[in-house]
Structure formats: C-alpha cells, structure tokens
Design an enzyme around this catalytic site. Structure first.
Site, PDB file in Angstrom:
ATOM      1  N   HIS A 307      40.467  41.289  43.279  1.00  0.00           N
ATOM      2  CA  HIS A 307      41.008  42.566  42.804  1.00  0.00           C
ATOM      3  C   HIS A 307      42.536  42.606  42.404  1.00  0.00           C
ATOM      4  CE1 HIS A 307      42.020  46.926  43.164  1.00  0.00           C
ATOM      5  NE2 HIS A 307      40.912  47.073  43.076  1.00  0.00           N
ATOM      6  N   ASP A 364      32.526  47.079  44.682  1.00  0.00           N
ATOM      7  CA  ASP A 364      31.426  47.095  43.911  1.00  0.00           C
ATOM      8  C   ASP A 364      30.485  45.876  44.432  1.00  0.00           C
ATOM      9  OD1 ASP A 364      31.627  49.168  42.314  1.00  0.00           O
ATOM     10  OD2 ASP A 364      33.274  48.101  40.918  1.00  0.00           O
TER      11      ASP A 364
HETATM   12  N1  CMC Z   1      35.651  34.859  40.116  1.00  0.00           N
HETATM   13  C1  CMC Z   1      36.371  33.499  39.776  1.00  0.00           C
HETATM   14  N2  CMC Z   1      37.686  33.468  39.649  1.00  0.00           N
HETATM   15  C2  CMC Z   1      38.309  34.631  39.660  1.00  0.00           C
HETATM   16  C3  CMC Z   1      37.868  35.746  39.855  1.00  0.00           C
HETATM   17  C4  CMC Z   1      36.271  35.835  40.339  1.00  0.00           C
HETATM   18  N3  CMC Z   1      35.765  37.270  40.484  1.00  0.00           N
HETATM   19  N4  CMC Z   1      38.724  36.758  39.901  1.00  0.00           N
HETATM   20  C5  CMC Z   1      39.866  36.044  39.818  1.00  0.00           C
HETATM   21  N5  CMC Z   1      39.598  34.712  39.642  1.00  0.00           N
HETATM   22  C6  CMC Z   1      40.802  33.899  39.400  1.00  0.00           C
HETATM   23  C7  CMC Z   1      41.091  33.488  37.968  1.00  0.00           C
HETATM   24  O1  CMC Z   1      40.419  32.807  37.269  1.00  0.00           O
HETATM   25  C8  CMC Z   1      42.641  33.228  38.237  1.00  0.00           C
HETATM   26  O2  CMC Z   1      42.518  31.702  38.443  1.00  0.00           O
HETATM   27  P1  CMC Z   1      43.805  30.853  37.966  1.00  0.00           P
HETATM   28  O3  CMC Z   1      45.003  31.428  38.800  1.00  0.00           O
HETATM   29  O4  CMC Z   1      43.341  29.531  38.754  1.00  0.00           O
HETATM   30  O5  CMC Z   1      43.983  31.068  36.497  1.00  0.00           O
HETATM   31  C9  CMC Z   1      42.981  33.768  39.460  1.00  0.00           C
HETATM   32  O6  CMC Z   1      41.828  34.077  40.274  1.00  0.00           O
HETATM   33  C10 CMC Z   1      43.647  35.371  39.231  1.00  0.00           C
HETATM   34  O7  CMC Z   1      42.793  36.019  38.432  1.00  0.00           O
HETATM   35  P2  CMC Z   1      43.237  37.167  37.480  1.00  0.00           P
HETATM   36  O8  CMC Z   1      42.151  37.418  36.316  1.00  0.00           O
HETATM   37  O9  CMC Z   1      44.686  36.937  37.218  1.00  0.00           O
HETATM   38  O10 CMC Z   1      43.410  38.733  38.607  1.00  0.00           O
HETATM   39  P3  CMC Z   1      43.759  39.905  37.887  1.00  0.00           P
HETATM   40  O11 CMC Z   1      44.384  40.774  39.144  1.00  0.00           O
HETATM   41  O12 CMC Z   1      44.323  40.213  36.560  1.00  0.00           O
HETATM   42  O13 CMC Z   1      42.242  40.500  37.820  1.00  0.00           O
HETATM   43  C11 CMC Z   1      40.022  41.387  38.467  1.00  0.00           C
HETATM   44  C12 CMC Z   1      41.403  41.255  38.820  1.00  0.00           C
HETATM   45  C13 CMC Z   1      39.296  42.279  39.384  1.00  0.00           C
HETATM   46  C14 CMC Z   1      39.786  41.787  36.975  1.00  0.00           C
HETATM   47  C15 CMC Z   1      39.112  40.053  38.627  1.00  0.00           C
HETATM   48  O14 CMC Z   1      39.366  39.475  39.908  1.00  0.00           O
HETATM   49  C16 CMC Z   1      37.982  39.770  38.319  1.00  0.00           C
HETATM   50  O15 CMC Z   1      37.612  39.458  37.170  1.00  0.00           O
HETATM   51  N6  CMC Z   1      36.935  40.027  39.110  1.00  0.00           N
HETATM   52  C17 CMC Z   1      35.567  40.243  38.990  1.00  0.00           C
HETATM   53  C18 CMC Z   1      35.065  41.508  38.323  1.00  0.00           C
HETATM   54  C19 CMC Z   1      35.168  42.681  39.100  1.00  0.00           C
HETATM   55  O16 CMC Z   1      34.448  42.407  40.217  1.00  0.00           O
HETATM   56  N7  CMC Z   1      35.911  43.736  38.935  1.00  0.00           N
HETATM   57  C20 CMC Z   1      35.678  44.856  39.853  1.00  0.00           C
HETATM   58  C21 CMC Z   1      37.085  45.398  40.614  1.00  0.00           C
HETATM   59  S1  CMC Z   1      37.028  46.576  41.628  1.00  0.00           S
HETATM   60  C22 CMC Z   1      36.209  47.870  40.906  1.00  0.00           C
HETATM   61  C23 CMC Z   1      37.269  48.601  39.994  1.00  0.00           C
HETATM   62  O17 CMC Z   1      38.496  48.774  40.483  1.00  0.00           O
HETATM   63  O18 CMC Z   1      36.743  48.886  39.016  1.00  0.00           O
END
Ligand code: CMC
Length: 428
Positions: A307, A364
């Site tokens: 998140h 989710d």
């Molecule tokens: N699976 C594997 N790796 C992950 C995941 C995941 N679900 N989420 C983040 N990472 C890794 C990412 O690859 C990165 O690694 P590194 O630092 O080695 O490059 C690190 O964790 C940080 O990720 P980020 O993308 O920079 O983090 P963010 O804060 O920009 O993204 C997020 C947050 C929710 C978009 C992301 O965690 C994600 O894509 N999660 C899966 C989709 C999901 O479940 N979304 C629902 C969010 S809750 C409901 C809502 O609010 O709508």
C-alpha cells in the site's frame, strides 16, 4: 520546534512556513517557492511527499495502521454504524441524529428513480463491456438528464445534488450487473434500507420474491463502510482535480470511477481473485507465485499486497479478514480460494522480500472472497468498491468546492528536445 523551513539554493536562503495539522503532522508550505525563487519548482512523481490540500475528512497514519473518518475509528464505525450514517458523517462532518438520518434517507429515496431513457444508453453497450466502463459512462450521462449545474454557494442545491447521486448510483450499479446477466432492469424498493435495497436491485430474479439474508446485508454494510473514504488516493485526487475546474459533481465522480478501475487501485480486488483462481488452477503452488512476485524480471505482483501509505498493516484488512471468516462460516461456504489466500498471506508475512519492503495484505486481499461468497461476479467487485467510495468522493468534492480551492494544475520539469528547426519530409 522552529516554525520555519530553510532552503538554500546557490548560496541564497529562502524561508517557508511549517503548517501543523490537528494530528501534529507537519507540512512545509511551499506555495511561495516559485515566485520567491523566480521559477524553481519541486518534483515528486506519484506525489509521494506532496500534500495536495488541507482536509478535515479522513485521517490515516500508515505507520501505526490508523484510519479514522471525521475522528471516529474505522473499527468502531464498522462495528456500530451503518453505511448511510457513515455517508452522512463523511459528507456533513457529524454523525446524524435519528431525525437527520431519516430525512437523509427519505431524500435519497425521493431521488432514486433513474430516467428510463438511461436504459437506452445501457442497451448500446455490448454484454462483454467491463462494468466499470459502463458505470463511469452512465454516471457521466446522468449529467445530461440532470443538466442544471450546482451553485455550490447554495446549501440547498449542493444537498440536492448529493442526495440525487446517492439515490441514483445504486440503481446504475444494479443495472450494470443485470444487463450483463441478461436480467430485466429493476427499480428500487423504497420500503427497504439503503444496503438491502442494493442487494434486492442486484439479485431479484424476475420470477420469484427476493428473500433478504441478514448475513449478506451485514457483510455488505461493513464492506461499504470500510471502502467509504481513504483521503487523497488516486481516484479521490482525480475527483478533486476534475471538480477543481468547476466541472459538475457527476462528471467528477465519473472521472474518479475511471481512476478506481486500474488494478493498482480499486481494480486490485478483481485482480486478487483472478490471481487466486490462477494459483488454484495451477495446482495451488503458492511458492511459485511468491517467487514470481519477487523476480524483478517478471512483471507479476502479488495483488492485494502493499500500500502506498500503510507500511505496517492496513486496518481495513484486519476487519475484512475476520468478516471473510464469519461470512463464509455463516453461509456454510467452503472455499479453497480462502485457504490459498491464507497460505499466501502466511508466506508473505514471513518472507524477507515482503518484510523488508513493508508489504502487507491490503483491504482488497480479502474483500473479493466475501463478494464471491455473496454471489457477486468477479468483474463487479470494483463496482462494489465504487459504491462504497461514493460518499467519500462526494465529501472530498464538496470540501474542495467549499474551500474554494484553485484549479489543480501541476508543473513539470521539461526534459525533451530544446528548440530545433523543422526538417522537411525528404530530409528525415
Ligand atoms: N508484489 C511484489 N512486489 C511489490 C508489490 C507487490 N504487490 N508491491 C510493491 N512491491 C515492491 C516493488 O516492486 C518495489 O520493490 P523495489 O523497491 O525492489 O523496486 C517496492 O515493493 C515498493 O513498491 P512501489 O511500487 O514503489 O510502492 P508504491 O507505494 O508506489 O505502490 C501499490 C503501492 C499498492 C501500488 C503496490 O504495492 C502494488 O502494486 N500492490 C499490488 C496492487 C494492489 O493490491 N493494490 C491495491 C491497493 S489497496 C486498495 C486501494 O487503495 O485501491
């Protein structure tokens, strides 16, 4: 602590005031940065460090796993309030008393008939259309049937627009699903509560009476409350920024629905279930998918994990996990998908990659399992999220307009070609 932040650029010093919120969060007010530095801006892709507004609606502390609507904890609201009370609280700032709640519900009901011509628009969509695209279009189309723009300085006009959309939106949600399933389109039943009415409109079969199930009413009520607001997330920011051009409420909401659709945001609930199904079909090997999620050369992410703000745990996920167990238990559903979800969660919580990056199950991860047990088709999950988020979007749009916020218009750092001469086509 000093109330000033100092910035030095090229030997020149600039001072910016610090602003402190009611929960002691601190922000540097850089609104004079560009003018005082003669053109310097900040850059913050994804706005990870940028507060776009001051807001009095929702407080969350990602480190401590706190989520409160208007000061009330999500745990208490999910347990003690119903969705309509929470909607009122988010939009107007206080919990309604009995009289206010009854009037609010009566006003919503009095606006819950959707113009029959909207059915013609719905008819034009192929059955294969994704419900989120349909819902976004129909919400926008409502403007054509209710063309008078809202004078935001008029309490009455603002209130009318709010009850109108709260009345009509569940009808659009139900119609979107029924059309896909070839069922005749139903109007609501004014004798029912808001959530009961949603369930009946969605599920009533044309040849028999609809029997309400209190377990489903309670589960949906809870899910909608948990999704009702989440401060400046992607879809909410979209609603605020669209509305900041003084575009109307319905089209601002329609823009928010489109933003919610993406799998990194609300679309994750559908993506989670599809992922769990795929793991099941593939023999239930969760380790294989854990490895894929950690492989930087593989675009696969563990959906429902991580998140932007919660870096400890998502308080909504805790409530939902418990609710999933209760609902499935009450309904007597044994779902192998739930076992896969629990296995995946256990592995991820013990895995260094996930622990180091503070990736925890989000809201989710379990919501889709409950929706599935309720008989809601997978591609309707994000529509259900939108139904829950509706009061939050409305509250944020209303706050933005009442605070007379300026049009949202970020700057950029240009990194393209500098000026060059046009090349005629035979020289390219
Ligand atoms: N699976 C594997 N790796 C992950 C995941 C995941 N679900 N989420 C983040 N990472 C890794 C990412 O690859 C990165 O690694 P590194 O630092 O080695 O490059 C690190 O964790 C940080 O990720 P980020 O993308 O920079 O983090 P963010 O804060 O920009 O993204 C997020 C947050 C929710 C978009 C992301 O965690 C994600 O894509 N999660 C899966 C989709 C999901 O479940 N979304 C629902 C969010 S809750 C409901 C809502 O609010 O709508």
């Amino acid at each position: 602590m000093s109330k000033i932040a100092n910035l030095e650029i090229d030997g020149k010093k600039y001072e910016f005031p610090l602003v402190v919120g009611t929960e002691n969060e601190i922000a540097v007010d850089i609104s004079s940065l560009r003018s005082s530095t003669k053109g310097i801006i900040t850059i913050d892709p994804g706005y990870k460090n940028t507060g776009s507004c001051e807001s009095a609606i929702t407080f969350l502390d990602g480190e401590k796993g706190i989520l409160r609507y208007r000061g009330y904890s999500i745990e208490e609201l999910a347990e003690k309030a119903d969705f309509l009370e929470v909607a009122y609280l988010l939009i107007f700032g206080e919990l309604p008393n009995q009289e206010e709640l009854e009037k609010f519900h009566a006003d919503i009901k009095s606006h819950s008939v959707v113009d029959d011509d909207v059915k013609k628009i719905l008819d034009a969509f192929p059955k294969s259309a994704h419900p989120m695209g349909v819902l976004s279009s129909l919400t926008s189309a409502l403007t054509a049937f209710n063309p008078s723009s809202v004078d935001v300085n008029s309490e009455e006009q603002m209130y009318n627009a709010i009850v109108r959309i709260l009345g009509k939106f569940p009808v659009l949600v139900a119609w979107t699903m029924r059309k896909k399933h070839g069922l005749p389109l139903e109007y609501g039943d004014d004798s029912l509560g808001y959530v009961e009415n949603v369930l009946k409109m969605m599920f009533k079969s044309p040849n028999k009476e609809y029997e309400q199930n209190p377990i489903l009413i309670d589960a949906l009520d809870k899910l909608l409350i948990l999704h009702a607001d989440h401060e400046q997330n992607c879809s909410t920011s979209t609603v605020r920024i669209t509305g900041s051009s003084h575009a109307g409420l319905f089209v601002s909401l329609s823009a928010g629905i489109s933003a919610l659709w993406g799998p990194l945001h609300g679309g994750a609930n559908q993506a989670v279930l599809e992922m769990l199904e795929a793991i099941k079909e593939d023999g239930g090997d969760t380790k294989k998918y854990m490895a894929k999620a950690k492989d930087k050369n593989d675009p696969f992410r563990l959906m429902g994990f991580g998140h932007r703000v919660y870096k400890n745990f998502d308080p909504r996920a805790k409530i939902i996990k418990k609710a999933a167990d209760e609902v499935l238990g009450d309904l007597g559903v044994e779902d192998p998908i739930l076992d896969i979800a629990k296995g995946l969660e256990k592995e991820a919580l013990e895995d260094k990659y996930f622990v180091d990056r503070k990736l925890y199950p989000n809201v989710d991860f379990y919501s889709g399992i409950i929706y599935r047990a309720m008989g809601i088709p997978t591609d309707m999950f994000t529509v259900m999220f939108a139904l829950g988020r509706l009061p939050g979007w409305i509250a944020q749009w209303r706050e933005m307009r009442l605070r007379k916020e300026p049009i949202g218009r970020p700057r950029q750092l240009y990194v393209g070609e500098t000026q060059r001469s046009f090349k005629s086509i035979n020289k390219r």
